[in-house]
Design a protein around this motif. Structure first.
Motif, PDB file in Angstrom:
ATOM      1  N   GLU A   1      -4.823   6.407 -33.268  1.00 27.94           N
ATOM      2  CA  GLU A   1      -3.961   6.958 -34.536  1.00 27.94           C
ATOM      3  C   GLU A   1      -4.607   8.081 -35.071  1.00 27.94           C
ATOM      4  N   ASP A   2      -3.828   8.940 -35.627  1.00 29.93           N
ATOM      5  CA  ASP A   2      -4.132  10.283 -36.338  1.00 29.93           C
ATOM      6  C   ASP A   2      -4.488   9.747 -37.706  1.00 29.93           C
ATOM      7  N   SER A   3      -4.846  10.547 -38.566  1.00 35.84           N
ATOM      8  CA  SER A   3      -5.029  10.498 -39.957  1.00 35.84           C
ATOM      9  C   SER A   3      -3.849   9.948 -40.791  1.00 35.84           C
ATOM     10  N   GLU A   4      -2.796  10.016 -40.201  1.00 36.84           N
ATOM     11  CA  GLU A   4      -1.503   9.525 -41.068  1.00 36.84           C
ATOM     12  C   GLU A   4      -0.992   8.360 -40.305  1.00 36.84           C
ATOM     13  N   GLY A   5      -1.967   7.786 -39.416  1.00 34.30           N
ATOM     14  CA  GLY A   5      -1.498   6.573 -38.818  1.00 34.30           C
ATOM     15  C   GLY A   5      -0.368   6.572 -37.628  1.00 34.30           C
ATOM     16  N   ARG A   6      -0.225   7.908 -37.205  1.00 34.40           N
ATOM     17  CA  ARG A   6       0.837   7.901 -35.939  1.00 34.40           C
ATOM     18  C   ARG A   6       0.059   7.942 -34.802  1.00 34.40           C
ATOM     19  N   SER A   7       0.558   7.167 -33.931  1.00 28.36           N
ATOM     20  CA  SER A   7      -0.025   6.895 -32.457  1.00 28.36           C
ATOM     21  C   SER A   7       0.151   8.240 -31.627  1.00 28.36           C
ATOM     22  N   PHE A   8      -0.981   8.459 -30.850  1.00 29.40           N
ATOM     23  CA  PHE A   8      -0.851   9.364 -29.809  1.00 29.40           C
ATOM     24  C   PHE A   8      -1.972   9.181 -28.734  1.00 29.40           C
ATOM     25  N   ILE A   9      -1.803   9.841 -27.708  1.00 30.34           N
ATOM     26  CA  ILE A   9      -2.572   9.762 -26.495  1.00 30.34           C
ATOM     27  C   ILE A   9      -3.927  10.533 -26.796  1.00 30.34           C
ATOM     28  N   VAL A  10      -5.165   9.802 -27.035  1.00 32.76           N
ATOM     29  CA  VAL A  10      -6.526  10.201 -27.091  1.00 32.76           C
ATOM     30  C   VAL A  10      -6.827  10.936 -25.756  1.00 32.76           C
ATOM     31  N   SER A  11      -6.760  10.116 -24.691  1.00 35.41           N
ATOM     32  CA  SER A  11      -7.459  11.026 -23.488  1.00 35.41           C
ATOM     33  C   SER A  11      -6.375  10.401 -22.151  1.00 35.41           C
ATOM     34  N   ASP A  12      -6.300  10.941 -21.184  1.00 37.56           N
ATOM     35  CA  ASP A  12      -5.525  10.664 -19.923  1.00 37.56           C
ATOM     36  C   ASP A  12      -6.306  11.210 -18.726  1.00 37.56           C
ATOM     37  N   GLY A  13      -7.023  10.778 -17.848  1.00 44.07           N
ATOM     38  CA  GLY A  13      -7.583  10.993 -16.779  1.00 44.07           C
ATOM     39  C   GLY A  13      -8.162   9.941 -16.095  1.00 44.07           C
ATOM     40  N   PRO A  14      -8.988  10.273 -15.014  1.00 45.91           N
ATOM     41  CA  PRO A  14      -9.604   9.044 -14.482  1.00 45.91           C
ATOM     42  C   PRO A  14     -10.820   8.227 -15.135  1.00 45.91           C
ATOM     43  N   THR A  15     -10.894   7.117 -14.828  1.00 48.67           N
ATOM     44  CA  THR A  15     -12.053   6.175 -15.382  1.00 48.67           C
ATOM     45  C   THR A  15     -13.350   6.790 -15.268  1.00 48.67           C
ATOM     46  N   PRO A  16     -14.101   6.930 -16.226  1.00 52.43           N
ATOM     47  CA  PRO A  16     -15.357   7.680 -16.009  1.00 52.43           C
ATOM     48  C   PRO A  16     -16.395   6.622 -15.374  1.00 52.43           C
ATOM     49  N   ASN A  17     -16.250   5.506 -15.668  1.00 45.92           N
ATOM     50  CA  ASN A  17     -17.233   4.583 -15.336  1.00 45.92           C
ATOM     51  C   ASN A  17     -16.854   4.005 -13.923  1.00 45.92           C
ATOM     52  N   VAL A  18     -17.699   4.529 -12.928  1.00 47.92           N
ATOM     53  CA  VAL A  18     -17.193   4.204 -11.498  1.00 47.92           C
ATOM     54  C   VAL A  18     -18.635   3.842 -10.737  1.00 47.92           C
ATOM     55  N   THR A  19     -18.757   2.656 -10.148  1.00 53.00           N
ATOM     56  CA  THR A  19     -19.828   2.117  -9.441  1.00 53.00           C
ATOM     57  C   THR A  19     -19.309   1.980  -7.877  1.00 53.00           C
ATOM     58  N   ILE A  20     -20.199   2.595  -7.062  1.00 55.70           N
ATOM     59  CA  ILE A  20     -19.903   2.248  -5.640  1.00 55.70           C
ATOM     60  C   ILE A  20     -20.953   1.631  -5.306  1.00 55.70           C
ATOM     61  N   THR A  21     -20.860   0.350  -5.003  1.00 56.80           N
ATOM     62  CA  THR A  21     -22.151  -0.443  -4.549  1.00 56.80           C
ATOM     63  C   THR A  21     -22.912  -0.293  -3.379  1.00 56.80           C
ATOM     64  N   LYS A  22     -23.818  -0.667  -3.161  1.00 51.45           N
ATOM     65  CA  LYS A  22     -24.850  -0.666  -1.982  1.00 51.45           C
ATOM     66  C   LYS A  22     -24.400  -1.447  -0.771  1.00 51.45           C
ATOM     67  N   PHE A  23     -23.338  -2.266  -1.182  1.00 51.37           N
ATOM     68  CA  PHE A  23     -22.715  -3.258  -0.180  1.00 51.37           C
ATOM     69  C   PHE A  23     -21.418  -2.945   0.390  1.00 51.37           C
ATOM     70  N   ALA A  24     -20.751  -1.674  -0.295  1.00 48.68           N
ATOM     71  CA  ALA A  24     -19.818  -1.072   0.199  1.00 48.68           C
ATOM     72  C   ALA A  24     -18.233  -1.354  -0.610  1.00 48.68           C
ATOM     73  N   SER A  25     -18.533  -2.004  -1.628  1.00 49.19           N
ATOM     74  CA  SER A  25     -17.328  -2.210  -2.710  1.00 49.19           C
ATOM     75  C   SER A  25     -17.498  -1.276  -3.741  1.00 49.19           C
ATOM     76  N   ALA A  26     -16.390  -1.079  -4.585  1.00 52.00           N
ATOM     77  CA  ALA A  26     -16.301  -0.165  -5.691  1.00 52.00           C
ATOM     78  C   ALA A  26     -15.740  -0.953  -6.806  1.00 52.00           C
ATOM     79  N   ALA A  27     -16.349  -0.430  -8.152  1.00 53.32           N
ATOM     80  CA  ALA A  27     -15.873  -0.981  -9.311  1.00 53.32           C
ATOM     81  C   ALA A  27     -15.836   0.047 -10.361  1.00 53.32           C
ATOM     82  N   GLN A  28     -14.531  -0.039 -11.209  1.00 55.95           N
ATOM     83  CA  GLN A  28     -14.406   0.909 -12.227  1.00 55.95           C
ATOM     84  C   GLN A  28     -14.003   0.241 -13.469  1.00 55.95           C
ATOM     85  N   VAL A  29     -14.537   0.451 -14.486  1.00 54.33           N
ATOM     86  CA  VAL A  29     -14.469  -0.170 -15.671  1.00 54.33           C
ATOM     87  C   VAL A  29     -13.807   0.640 -16.831  1.00 54.33           C
ATOM     88  N   PRO A  30     -12.592   0.626 -17.041  1.00 50.97           N
ATOM     89  CA  PRO A  30     -12.000   1.296 -17.855  1.00 50.97           C
ATOM     90  C   PRO A  30     -12.172   1.332 -19.351  1.00 50.97           C
TER      91      PRO A  30
END
Length: 187
Positions: free
Chosen positions: A27-56
């Motif tokens: 929300e902005d300073s007037e209490g109006r909603s908006f999109i803060v960010s839009d893009g790939p999840t930055p928190n990505v883990t590719i495990t050493k045993f072949a799976s992937a996890a992304q924490v949004p």
């Protein structure tokens, strides 16, 4: 931000997994909603045993300080005390898992059970997990019995011993909402 996107895209491109698009509102300073960010999840883990996890997103004790509770490089356990953890996980077919490295990972994260399981993924955490299949299929295995889950199916995992078995030839993508439970919770 473009350096981060390039780094995450490169990391995921090295595997068969696609980035999770994360859209965050505010929300902005007037209490109006908006999109803060839009893009790939930055928190990505590719495990050493072949799976992937992304924490949004995360709340509670595991959340990173600052404006982004799930930035690139922040390490998450299996749940977050006093909050919730949203994790998107990609499970490769069972035959692609390096079971020795998986056993090491489970031991390092203190989730190895005190009894042998029927499958190499068997583990138990003190959490209430909402597990939703987004793409593909996977078997939810319990100590006694199992069930095949497909896209749209939801499993309520109540701090029980369990495993995930992908017996198909394609990855399975799941969303998990993980909620920590107190030691004395009856679930």
């Amino acid at each position: 931000m473009s350096d981060l996107r390039d780094e995450q895209s490169t990391l995921l491109a090295a595997t068969k997994y696609k980035p999770v698009r994360r859209i965050v509102t505010g929300e902005d300073s007037e209490g109006r909603s908006f999109i803060v960010s839009d893009g790939p999840t930055p928190n990505v883990t590719i495990t050493k045993f072949a799976s992937a996890a992304q924490v949004p997103w995360a709340t509670g004790a595991a959340a990173a300080p600052g404006d982004d509770p799930a930035p690139a490089g922040h390490i998450f356990g299996f749940h977050s005390e006093g909050g919730a953890l949203l994790r998107i996980a990609d499970f490769p077919p069972d035959q692609e898992i390096d079971t020795t490295k998986l056993a090491e990972f489970l031991a390092e994260n203190h989730v190895v059970g005190d009894r042998p399981g029927r499958h190499f993924w068997f583990h138990k955490t003190l959490s209430l997990d909402y597990a939703i299949v987004l793409e593909g299929e996977i078997y939810a295995m319990m100590d006694k019995g199992e069930t095949l889950m497909r896209a749209g199916d939801v499993l309520i995992q109540r701090a029980t011993s369990h495993s995930w078995s992908n017996r198909s030839s394609k990855p399975c993508r799941m969303a998990f909402v993980l909620l920590a439970l107190p030691d004395d919770d009856s679930r």
